[in-house]
Design an enzyme around this catalytic site. Sequence first.
Site, PDB file in Angstrom:
ATOM      1  N   GLU A 171      16.625  -2.375  -6.225  1.00 38.85           N
ATOM      2  CA  GLU A 171      17.667  -3.344  -6.565  1.00 38.85           C
ATOM      3  C   GLU A 171      18.682  -2.663  -7.463  1.00 38.85           C
ATOM      4  OE1 GLU A 171      16.283  -7.208  -7.786  1.00 38.85           O
ATOM      5  OE2 GLU A 171      14.713  -7.209  -6.255  1.00 38.85           O
ATOM      6  N   PHE A 271     -11.526  17.073  -4.577  1.00 38.23           N
ATOM      7  CA  PHE A 271     -12.597  16.733  -5.511  1.00 38.23           C
ATOM      8  C   PHE A 271     -12.033  16.575  -6.930  1.00 38.23           C
ATOM      9  CE2 PHE A 271     -16.860  17.501  -7.501  1.00 38.23           C
ATOM     10  CZ  PHE A 271     -17.442  16.385  -6.943  1.00 38.23           C
ATOM     11  N   CYS A 277      -9.027  24.601 -18.529  1.00 40.12           N
ATOM     12  CA  CYS A 277      -7.802  24.099 -19.173  1.00 40.12           C
ATOM     13  C   CYS A 277      -7.585  22.594 -19.054  1.00 40.12           C
ATOM     14  CB  CYS A 277      -6.584  24.813 -18.604  1.00 40.12           C
ATOM     15  SG  CYS A 277      -6.603  26.552 -18.999  1.00 40.12           S
ATOM     16  N   ARG A 342     -16.754  27.209 -16.465  1.00 44.68           N
ATOM     17  CA  ARG A 342     -16.439  26.272 -17.545  1.00 44.68           C
ATOM     18  C   ARG A 342     -15.916  24.951 -16.982  1.00 44.68           C
ATOM     19  NH1 ARG A 342     -12.621  29.949 -21.078  1.00 44.68           N
ATOM     20  NH2 ARG A 342     -12.277  30.825 -19.009  1.00 44.68           N
TER      21      ARG A 342
HETATM   22  N1  LIG Z   1      13.401  -6.603  -3.708  1.00 44.86           N
HETATM   23  C1  LIG Z   1      13.282  -5.331  -3.472  1.00 44.86           C
HETATM   24  O1  LIG Z   1      13.915  -4.488  -4.096  1.00 44.86           O
HETATM   25  C2  LIG Z   1      12.364  -4.838  -2.385  1.00 44.86           C
HETATM   26  C3  LIG Z   1      12.388  -3.492  -2.014  1.00 44.86           C
HETATM   27  C4  LIG Z   1      11.577  -3.055  -0.975  1.00 44.86           C
HETATM   28  C5  LIG Z   1      10.741  -3.957  -0.314  1.00 44.86           C
HETATM   29  N2  LIG Z   1      10.723  -5.272  -0.710  1.00 44.86           N
HETATM   30  C6  LIG Z   1       9.851  -6.189   0.041  1.00 44.86           C
HETATM   31  O2  LIG Z   1      10.674  -6.914   0.966  1.00 44.86           O
HETATM   32  C7  LIG Z   1      10.222  -8.272   1.107  1.00 44.86           C
HETATM   33  C8  LIG Z   1      11.324  -9.240   0.737  1.00 44.86           C
HETATM   34  O3  LIG Z   1      11.686  -9.056  -0.612  1.00 44.86           O
HETATM   35  P1  LIG Z   1      12.860  -9.884  -1.279  1.00 44.86           P
HETATM   36  O4  LIG Z   1      12.961  -9.377  -2.675  1.00 44.86           O
HETATM   37  O5  LIG Z   1      14.053  -9.870  -0.423  1.00 44.86           O
HETATM   38  O6  LIG Z   1      12.186 -11.367  -1.254  1.00 44.86           O
HETATM   39  P2  LIG Z   1      12.798 -12.762  -1.745  1.00 44.86           P
HETATM   40  O7  LIG Z   1      11.636 -13.589  -2.189  1.00 44.86           O
HETATM   41  O8  LIG Z   1      13.946 -12.513  -2.661  1.00 44.86           O
HETATM   42  O9  LIG Z   1      13.405 -13.391  -0.419  1.00 44.86           O
HETATM   43  C9  LIG Z   1      12.648 -13.875   0.617  1.00 44.86           C
HETATM   44  C10 LIG Z   1      13.461 -14.887   1.398  1.00 44.86           C
HETATM   45  O10 LIG Z   1      12.687 -15.297   2.523  1.00 44.86           O
HETATM   46  C11 LIG Z   1      12.887 -16.690   2.707  1.00 44.86           C
HETATM   47  N3  LIG Z   1      11.764 -17.235   3.501  1.00 44.86           N
HETATM   48  C12 LIG Z   1      10.503 -17.558   3.095  1.00 44.86           C
HETATM   49  N4  LIG Z   1       9.764 -18.011   4.112  1.00 44.86           N
HETATM   50  C13 LIG Z   1      10.558 -17.979   5.208  1.00 44.86           C
HETATM   51  C14 LIG Z   1      10.374 -18.317   6.565  1.00 44.86           C
HETATM   52  N5  LIG Z   1       9.187 -18.766   7.023  1.00 44.86           N
HETATM   53  N6  LIG Z   1      11.407 -18.172   7.420  1.00 44.86           N
HETATM   54  C15 LIG Z   1      12.608 -17.708   6.982  1.00 44.86           C
HETATM   55  N7  LIG Z   1      12.859 -17.372   5.700  1.00 44.86           N
HETATM   56  C16 LIG Z   1      11.836 -17.504   4.826  1.00 44.86           C
HETATM   57  C17 LIG Z   1      12.966 -17.255   1.304  1.00 44.86           C
HETATM   58  O11 LIG Z   1      13.604 -18.520   1.285  1.00 44.86           O
HETATM   59  C18 LIG Z   1      13.772 -16.168   0.605  1.00 44.86           C
HETATM   60  O12 LIG Z   1      15.168 -16.427   0.658  1.00 44.86           O
HETATM   61  C19 LIG Z   1       8.980  -8.369   0.223  1.00 44.86           C
HETATM   62  O13 LIG Z   1       7.842  -8.083   1.003  1.00 44.86           O
HETATM   63  C20 LIG Z   1       9.186  -7.272  -0.805  1.00 44.86           C
HETATM   64  O14 LIG Z   1       7.957  -6.824  -1.363  1.00 44.86           O
HETATM   65  C21 LIG Z   1      11.507  -5.718  -1.704  1.00 44.86           C
END
Ligand SMILES: NC(=O)c1ccc[n+]([C@@H]2O[C@H](COP(=O)([O-])OP(=O)(O)OC[C@H]3O[C@@H](n4cnc5c(N)ncnc54)[C@H](O)[C@@H]3O)[C@@H](O)[C@H]2O)c1
Length: 474
Positions: A171, A271, A277, A342
């Site tokens: 982010e 392992f 060290c 050692r």
């Molecule tokens: N935020 C990051 O920086 C980041 C980076 C890499 C991976 N991820 C992964 O990506 C995924 C999403 O992350 P995010 O931060 O965007 O999540 P988030 O919670 O911000 O957004 C998820 C969105 O999905 C929607 N949603 C939920 N159920 C739904 C459904 N059944 N149908 C349609 N929409 C639905 C929600 O309303 C929400 O707007 C997660 O698995 C997270 O771990 C996140």
Amino acid sequence: SKSIRIRVSETYGRQGCRMKICVVGLGHVGIVNIAYLLERGHIVTGLDVSQERIRHLFAGEPEPEPRVSELLSSALRSGRLQLSTDYLKAVEEASVAIICVGTPQSEKDGIPNLSFLYQAVTSLIEIVKKKRDTLDVVLRSTVPPGTTRNIASGAFGNFGNVWYYPEFLREGSAIEDMNDPPIRIIGAPKTGYYQRVLDIYGETGPVYITEYEIAEMVKYVCNAFHAMKVTFTNEISNVCRYLGIDSNRVMEVVCSDNKLNMSKAYMRPGFAFGGSCLPKDLTALLRLSNGRQEPELPLLTNIIVSNDLHIRSTVRRVRSLAVRGTLGMLGLSFKPNTGDLRDSPFVKLGNMLISEGYHVIAYDPSVELGLLDVEPTYIQSDVRKMWQGQLTKSLKSLCECSLLLIAHPISSFRTPILPILKGKHVLDLCNDPLREQIAAIADYEGVGWECRSGCVRNVSLAKAEEALKNTSYS
Ligand SMILES: NC(=O)c1ccc[n+]([C@@H]2O[C@H](COP(=O)([O-])OP(=O)(O)OC[C@H]3O[C@@H](n4cnc5c(N)ncnc54)[C@H](O)[C@@H]3O)[C@@H](O)[C@H]2O)c1
């Protein structure tokens, strides 16, 4: 089961095909994916179950990532982007669905809550059943190993192709990270078909193509590694502050070493560590703040705990093999060709096995038997006591062992070892580079890896399925 790494031609993505794509889940990841796909010329529908989220996006309210709001607003005006809460509308014309819904940890026990993912998958399947024959799916949410295979195997109904394509964006620099990700890895179906994902994303860098579980695991491992690096650095900075040492300067110099520090060094499954060290200096570092309340160093302290556990779990592994007779160790010093006993983890392992009642012999020509008699002060007395009668220079005696433990790679010995291993039960402790050759002639096991092709998939899938069985999705 090996992953392959391919290099995509430089021009490929720029000329990529235009597709109608539905992005499911419009959180951080979904929105950034949309922006990226729009920039590559695709026509996109964004789908979210949250009315509030859709309203926010329609209103053009600012998104945290730079440039994203402008891109989305202009695509909404031109009609290249549509937003909806209606699955039927959003998916009907799309040739592929990209799933980016959240997979948060459950508050109760930290297990990933996959209910959003499974709701999305179920809704997509309903549309496929009613309105079309097939739909390709790219999963970008972070999921436990086994999840993609579960979806691809038709547990919810049949899709077209299913790929796992983990997201490595951070982010705040998400667009930049999408354009230039640290890793590109595609978990592909059995057929190994991956071209479609490249068509969608127009990737131009090297891409790993693997089975689903490797890609799922890589994503978790990367984040666990990042978390550990942050905590490690914070503990070091606490010790530095306590001693009045400039932690910024220390870490700057530590990180400048790309040979041993910021490198693959020490990161091959194998392992426990040992030698003259690492254990000594880690203990010394811990003692620098010993006896005081501050700073607390749980990560650094538990390195030694975890290292010892690795040795103890190997003893349990030997016990589980239920072998009788003599155990032979190939190598005893802490690493090949040193003769240095050692703090050798193999000495510790041997000692534990001997105290469990096993008869153990060790073959290590680099260890001088005479040295043990003289007992220089640096060789602990328990080593002398335990090993004086058990170090052998005879390969013949190894032939009579019921189990051979490979402590040093067999190619590090001057004499050929492979013939001795034929037909034997072998437990590899060092991840021998010749493990496939050994496995071809012996009953081979690695302490933390499998080597025969197909094993990786079967083992991780079985484990993942077991984990999934115990997972609650609510
Ligand atoms: N935020 C990051 O920086 C980041 C980076 C890499 C991976 N991820 C992964 O990506 C995924 C999403 O992350 P995010 O931060 O965007 O999540 P988030 O919670 O911000 O957004 C998820 C969105 O999905 C929607 N949603 C939920 N159920 C739904 C459904 N059944 N149908 C349609 N929409 C639905 C929600 O309303 C929400 O707007 C997660 O698995 C997270 O771990 C996140």
